[in-house]
Write a protein that holds these residues in place. Structure first.
Motif, short mmCIF file in Angstrom:
data_model
loop_
_atom_site.label_atom_id
_atom_site.label_comp_id
_atom_site.label_asym_id
_atom_site.label_seq_id
_atom_site.Cartn_x
_atom_site.Cartn_y
_atom_site.Cartn_z
N ASN A 22 -18.72 99.01 33.59
CA ASN A 22 -20.12 98.35 33.17
C ASN A 22 -20.83 98.37 34.00
OD1 ASN A 22 -19.75 97.31 30.36
ND2 ASN A 22 -19.53 95.44 31.20
N GLU A 23 -20.54 98.67 35.61
CA GLU A 23 -21.35 98.57 36.18
C GLU A 23 -21.66 100.21 36.85
OE1 GLU A 23 -19.88 97.63 40.84
OE2 GLU A 23 -19.22 96.24 39.44
N ASP A 25 -21.45 101.95 33.89
CA ASP A 25 -22.01 102.76 32.71
C ASP A 25 -24.04 102.02 33.20
OD1 ASP A 25 -23.70 101.37 30.69
OD2 ASP A 25 -21.75 101.86 29.82
N ALA A 26 -24.38 100.90 34.10
CA ALA A 26 -25.06 100.29 34.04
C ALA A 26 -26.10 101.33 35.13
CB ALA A 26 -25.18 99.52 34.78
N ALA A 29 -26.98 104.28 32.21
CA ALA A 29 -27.99 104.06 31.78
C ALA A 29 -29.48 104.52 32.93
CB ALA A 29 -28.06 102.57 30.82
N SER B 2 -25.14 97.69 27.41
CA SER B 2 -24.43 98.79 27.93
C SER B 2 -25.16 99.99 27.13
CB SER B 2 -23.06 98.98 28.51
OG SER B 2 -22.39 99.30 27.11
N SER B 4 -22.56 103.10 26.68
CA SER B 4 -22.07 103.45 25.86
C SER B 4 -21.57 102.14 24.57
CB SER B 4 -20.07 102.79 26.45
OG SER B 4 -20.23 101.82 27.70
N LYS B 5 -22.22 100.40 24.81
CA LYS B 5 -21.93 99.48 23.55
C LYS B 5 -22.66 100.28 22.65
CE LYS B 5 -20.18 96.30 21.70
NZ LYS B 5 -19.23 96.24 21.83
#
Lengths: 92, 253
Positions: A22-23, A25-26, A29, B2, B4-5
């Motif tokens: 998640n980290e 990924d953030a 993004a 996110s 990927s989500k």
């Protein structure tokens, strides 16, 4: 959980790795939102490397869908933005 | 949310669209299977197109290499004949041919990469389609319409995601193929215009014609000199012999 890398297939990852992903990924993004092409390529490569290192290949004949989907390694920022856009551009 | 989500949800939304089509979820299985078979055929055709395109590029690369070699030889021949201007022109064209060759080689390698990926994607898809076919028969044999719904949903959304992924790989391969064909077309035009000279040997380019002219002029000079030296001594060459007796001197060029 199952993670798909587009163009490469699905990988099985333990739930405990989710916070780390998640980290990363953030940050990815953020690069997409900022339109930062270089940052995008760098962060995508980093995230994919982690997923490949932590994950185990799912057999080809597995029929389940994925919890997370990541762009393939040679994706461009424009391609990912198009995928994320409202219509999505997923063929098939 | 996110990245990927979000991507996973976008693929899932696409899959649920495929599920809404039939009253009886079991019909969805047959419809989806039909779509899968079409997709497998489409990917096979896509792979054949990529292979054809690469063959054409290989042929062109071969032609460009031949052009480049020939221009190199022409440059050497021009220099030997004391025509640096002609040698320079040949080298300029050779450099253009080599640039085209370098670009073509890069694109060809790129397309090879797409072909490998698409081949691997087809293999994954086929494994899933086969698994789907088995699952489909099991569901149809063992569950009522009401009971089948969840199981159908699982199977269809999993394979729908795979088809979306393969579809993207197909698009990429098609884009690369189109780019390469456009370049191949431009190079064909260039080759046939003579700008890189025609390596097929069917027509002579201007450098070749000039070299032949130099060579035939020097052959004539050599032959003339030989004839002159063969004349009996003490008898000067008579211009009138070649010009003809009736020609006035002003008509000579």
């Amino acid at each position: 959980m199952i993670v798909r890398i587009l163009g490469e297939g699905q990988l099985e990852l333990a739930e405990e790795h989710l916070p780390e992903l998640n980290e990363l990924d953030a940050v990815l993004a953020e690069a997409v939102n900022a339109g930062d092409e270089l940052g995008f390529a760098r962060e995508l490569a980093r995230l994919l490397d982690r997923v490949r290192a932590l994950g185990a290949q799912v057999p080809d004949d597995h029929l389940g869908s994925s919890d997370l989907i990541l762009p393939g390694p040679d994706s461009t920022l424009a391609e990912v933005s198009a995928l994320l856009s409202e219509d999505g551009l997923i063929p098939g | 949310m996110s990245l990927s989500k979000r991507l996973a949800l976008i693929f899932r939304a696409k899959a649920s669209g495929a599920l809404d089509r039939a009253e009886d979820p079991r019909e969805t299985l047959d419809y989806s299977y039909q779509k899968q078979m079409e997709m497998v055929q489409q990917v096979r055709r896509g792979l054949a197109d990529v292979a054809t395109s690469r063959k054409r590029v290989e042929l062109q690369a071969h032609q460009l290499t031949a052009s480049s070699d020939k221009l190199q030889a022409q440059a050497a021949a021009s220099l030997a004949a004391g025509r640096e201007d002609l040698a320079r022109e040949a080298l300029v064209r050779r450099s253009a041919a080599q640039q085209q060759l370098a670009d073509l080689t890069t694109q060809e390698a790129d397309l090879q990469g797409q072909q490998d990926k698409l081949t691997a994607a087809l293999q994954r898809l086929q494994a899933k389609v086969e698994a789907f076919r088995t699952r489909k028969e099991t569901i149809k044999a063992n569950y009522s319409a009401a009971e089948a719904e969840t199981r159908v949903g699982e199977a269809v959304s999993g394979i729908s995601e795979e088809m979306g992924d393969v579809g993207l790989a197909m698009q990429r391969a098609e884009d690369k193929t189109a780019q390469l064909q456009a370049r191949a077309g431009a190079i064909d035009d260039l080759l046939s215009s003579g700008a890189l000279e025609d390596a097929s040997g069917s027509s002579k380019d201007d450098i070749q014609l000039e070299l032949e002219r130099i060579s035939s002029t020097s052959d004539v000079d050599v032959e003339l000199a030989r004839l002159k030296s063969a004349l009996p001594p003490g008898r000067p060459p008579q211009d009138a012999l070649t010009a003809g007796p009736a020609q006035p001197p002003a008509a000579q060029s």
